[in-house]
Motif scaffolding. Structure first.
Motif, short mmCIF file in Angstrom:
data_model
loop_
_atom_site.label_atom_id
_atom_site.label_comp_id
_atom_site.label_asym_id
_atom_site.label_seq_id
_atom_site.Cartn_x
_atom_site.Cartn_y
_atom_site.Cartn_z
N SER A 139 4.50 -6.49 13.01
CA SER A 139 5.18 -5.69 12.01
C SER A 139 4.23 -5.27 10.89
N SER A 140 3.08 -4.72 11.28
CA SER A 140 2.10 -4.22 10.30
C SER A 140 1.65 -5.29 9.32
N PHE A 141 1.47 -6.51 9.81
CA PHE A 141 0.99 -7.58 8.95
C PHE A 141 -0.51 -7.42 8.71
N THR A 142 -0.90 -7.35 7.46
CA THR A 142 -2.31 -7.35 7.14
C THR A 142 -2.86 -8.76 7.32
N ILE A 143 -4.00 -8.84 7.96
CA ILE A 143 -4.63 -10.16 8.14
C ILE A 143 -5.27 -10.59 6.83
N ASN A 144 -4.92 -11.77 6.37
CA ASN A 144 -5.58 -12.35 5.21
C ASN A 144 -5.68 -13.86 5.39
N SER A 145 -6.48 -14.49 4.57
CA SER A 145 -6.75 -15.92 4.74
C SER A 145 -5.50 -16.78 4.56
N GLU A 146 -4.59 -16.34 3.72
CA GLU A 146 -3.35 -17.10 3.52
C GLU A 146 -2.52 -17.13 4.80
N ARG A 147 -2.39 -15.99 5.47
CA ARG A 147 -1.59 -15.92 6.68
C ARG A 147 -2.25 -16.67 7.84
N THR A 148 -3.57 -16.58 7.97
CA THR A 148 -4.23 -17.24 9.09
C THR A 148 -4.27 -18.75 8.94
N GLN A 149 -3.87 -19.27 7.79
CA GLN A 149 -3.73 -20.71 7.65
C GLN A 149 -2.51 -21.23 8.42
N THR A 150 -1.52 -20.37 8.62
CA THR A 150 -0.26 -20.81 9.24
C THR A 150 -0.01 -20.20 10.61
N VAL A 151 -0.63 -19.04 10.90
CA VAL A 151 -0.46 -18.39 12.20
C VAL A 151 -1.80 -17.87 12.68
N ASP A 152 -1.92 -17.64 13.98
CA ASP A 152 -3.07 -16.93 14.52
C ASP A 152 -2.75 -15.44 14.51
N MET A 153 -3.76 -14.63 14.21
CA MET A 153 -3.53 -13.18 14.10
C MET A 153 -4.55 -12.43 14.94
N VAL A 154 -4.03 -11.54 15.79
CA VAL A 154 -4.86 -10.73 16.68
C VAL A 154 -5.00 -9.33 16.09
N SER A 155 -6.21 -8.92 15.76
CA SER A 155 -6.42 -7.64 15.08
C SER A 155 -6.23 -6.47 16.03
N TYR A 156 -5.66 -5.34 15.48
CA TYR A 156 -5.43 -4.18 16.34
C TYR A 156 -5.50 -2.83 15.64
N TYR A 157 -5.64 -2.78 14.33
CA TYR A 157 -5.79 -1.51 13.61
C TYR A 157 -6.16 -1.85 12.17
N SER A 158 -6.87 -0.96 11.50
CA SER A 158 -7.23 -1.16 10.10
C SER A 158 -6.55 -0.11 9.24
N ALA A 159 -5.93 -0.56 8.16
CA ALA A 159 -5.24 0.35 7.24
C ALA A 159 -5.53 -0.07 5.81
N GLY A 160 -5.47 0.90 4.92
CA GLY A 160 -5.63 0.61 3.51
C GLY A 160 -4.32 0.85 2.77
N THR A 161 -4.38 0.77 1.45
CA THR A 161 -3.24 1.09 0.60
C THR A 161 -3.41 2.49 0.04
N SER A 162 -2.33 3.25 0.00
CA SER A 162 -2.35 4.59 -0.59
C SER A 162 -1.32 4.70 -1.70
N LEU A 163 -1.63 5.56 -2.66
CA LEU A 163 -0.73 5.87 -3.77
C LEU A 163 -0.01 7.16 -3.45
N GLY A 164 1.33 7.12 -3.42
CA GLY A 164 2.14 8.31 -3.17
C GLY A 164 2.88 8.75 -4.41
N VAL A 165 2.93 10.06 -4.62
CA VAL A 165 3.64 10.64 -5.77
C VAL A 165 4.41 11.86 -5.28
N LEU A 166 5.21 12.45 -6.16
CA LEU A 166 5.91 13.68 -5.82
C LEU A 166 4.93 14.85 -5.72
#
Length: 316
Positions: A139-166
């Motif tokens: 579900s579009s989970f970004t891999i980070n160190s906090e999440r990989t402490q509790t689950v294993d994560m298989v990478s499959y795409y890279s995305a950043g954050t964008s700012l949207g406006v009208l």
């Protein structure tokens, strides 16, 4: 999501096409997007012809790596927040669709199993995975160190954050002028942390806090912006890009995506060789070109494509 319902029915007439796609899901129990190859183009696509996604042949070696507890019923139960077009959402027929759904289906076919997608609030998916409510989370989970402490994560795409406006950016919003503004984000996402850090920086500089407006579904975030109840929104770059196309430019992107990081498919730790099976399936789809076709179908930025899928990759 970097990422997860509750709009009144009277607001339906205000919803643009890209929000309606997610609201269909938001009021229901979610659809099952399993099945064979797909040729349908996404809603609002400008593509001259649909992209055909080939059905996959079962790989017996990879299938044997799936734990018997998962494979016994012939399906994989997937936790997913289907309010995040174009990555995962529900079409007008009630079927789960999107980039993650097509890729997930192809992975399932490689493993000889059917993917059954169960709609859930984003913030509760990983807890549900830990409690064995789900067998996998995509579900579009970004891999980070906090999440990989509790689950294993298989990478499959890279995305950043964008700012949207009208469209036209009438309030002249930039990432540096968010102090005192209304900023919409989805609960449980990395954008919440980003907005909080930015608001703290505003206070440190003697400026007013950012009014961080958190919503359970990304479709509600989109609606908040298009109805001018927020000055801006932060979301994953594919999601903001999709909002632009689905509103005929009613939304626009300011600047470039930032804080790029890989998405990861989450698997419970200690689940045998399941993570390795999923990683190998993703890599096979990259190598045979299916992965690129799925990216093209959903008009994702090909620059976010990965050439190597990894389990728990090191991230900044």
């Amino acid at each position: 999501m970097n990422v997860a319902r509750g709009t009144q029915l009277k607001a339906l007439t205000l919803l643009p096409a890209f929000a309606l796609a997610g609201l269909t899901m938001a009021c229901g129990a979610g659809g099952n997007g399993s099945g064979g190859g797909s040729t349908a183009a996404p809603a609002g696509s400008s593509s001259a012809a649909p992209v055909s996604i080939p059905a996959q042949t079962k790989d017996d070696k990879l299938a044997a790596m799936v734990p018997a507890s998962v494979a016994a019923d012939g399906k994989i139960i997937v936790g997913q927040d289907q309010s995040y077009p174009p990555n995962e959402f529900v079409d007008p027929s009630g079927k789960a669709v999107g980039f993650d759904v097509d890729l997930g289906n192809a992975i399932g076919q490689k493993l000889g199993l059917t993917m059954e997608y169960q709609n859930a609030d984003f913030g509760g998916i990983l807890a549900g995975l830990a409690a064995s409510k789900y067998e996998l989370a995509m579900s579009s989970f970004t891999i980070n160190s906090e999440r990989t402490q509790t689950v294993d994560m298989v990478s499959y795409y890279s995305a950043g954050t964008s700012l949207g406006v009208l469209k036209g950016n009438p309030k002249h919003i930039t990432l540096d002028t968010l102090c005192g503004k209304n900023l919409a984000v989805q609960k449980g996402t990395t954008q919440v942390d980003d907005a909080t850090n930015r608001s703290d920086a505003c206070n440190s500089n003697g400026q007013p806090s950012i009014n961080i407006q958190q919503f359970q579904a990304q479709t509600d975030v989109n609606l908040q912006l298009t109805t001018n109840r927020s000055d801006a929104m932060l979301a994953d770059s594919p999601v903001v890009d999709y909002a632009v196309t689905q509103t005929d430019g009613q939304v626009e992107v300011v600047g470039q995506p930032y804080d790029t990081a890989p998405y990861g498919i989450a698997i419970k730790k200690g689940d045998g060789t399941f993570a390795q099976a999923v990683q190998a399936a993703v890599q096979a789809l990259i190598d045979d070109g299916t992965y690129a076709k799925i990216i093209a179908k959903w008009h994702l930025n090909p620059g976010g494509a990965v050439t190597k899928s990894e389990i728990n990759p090191t991230v900044g």
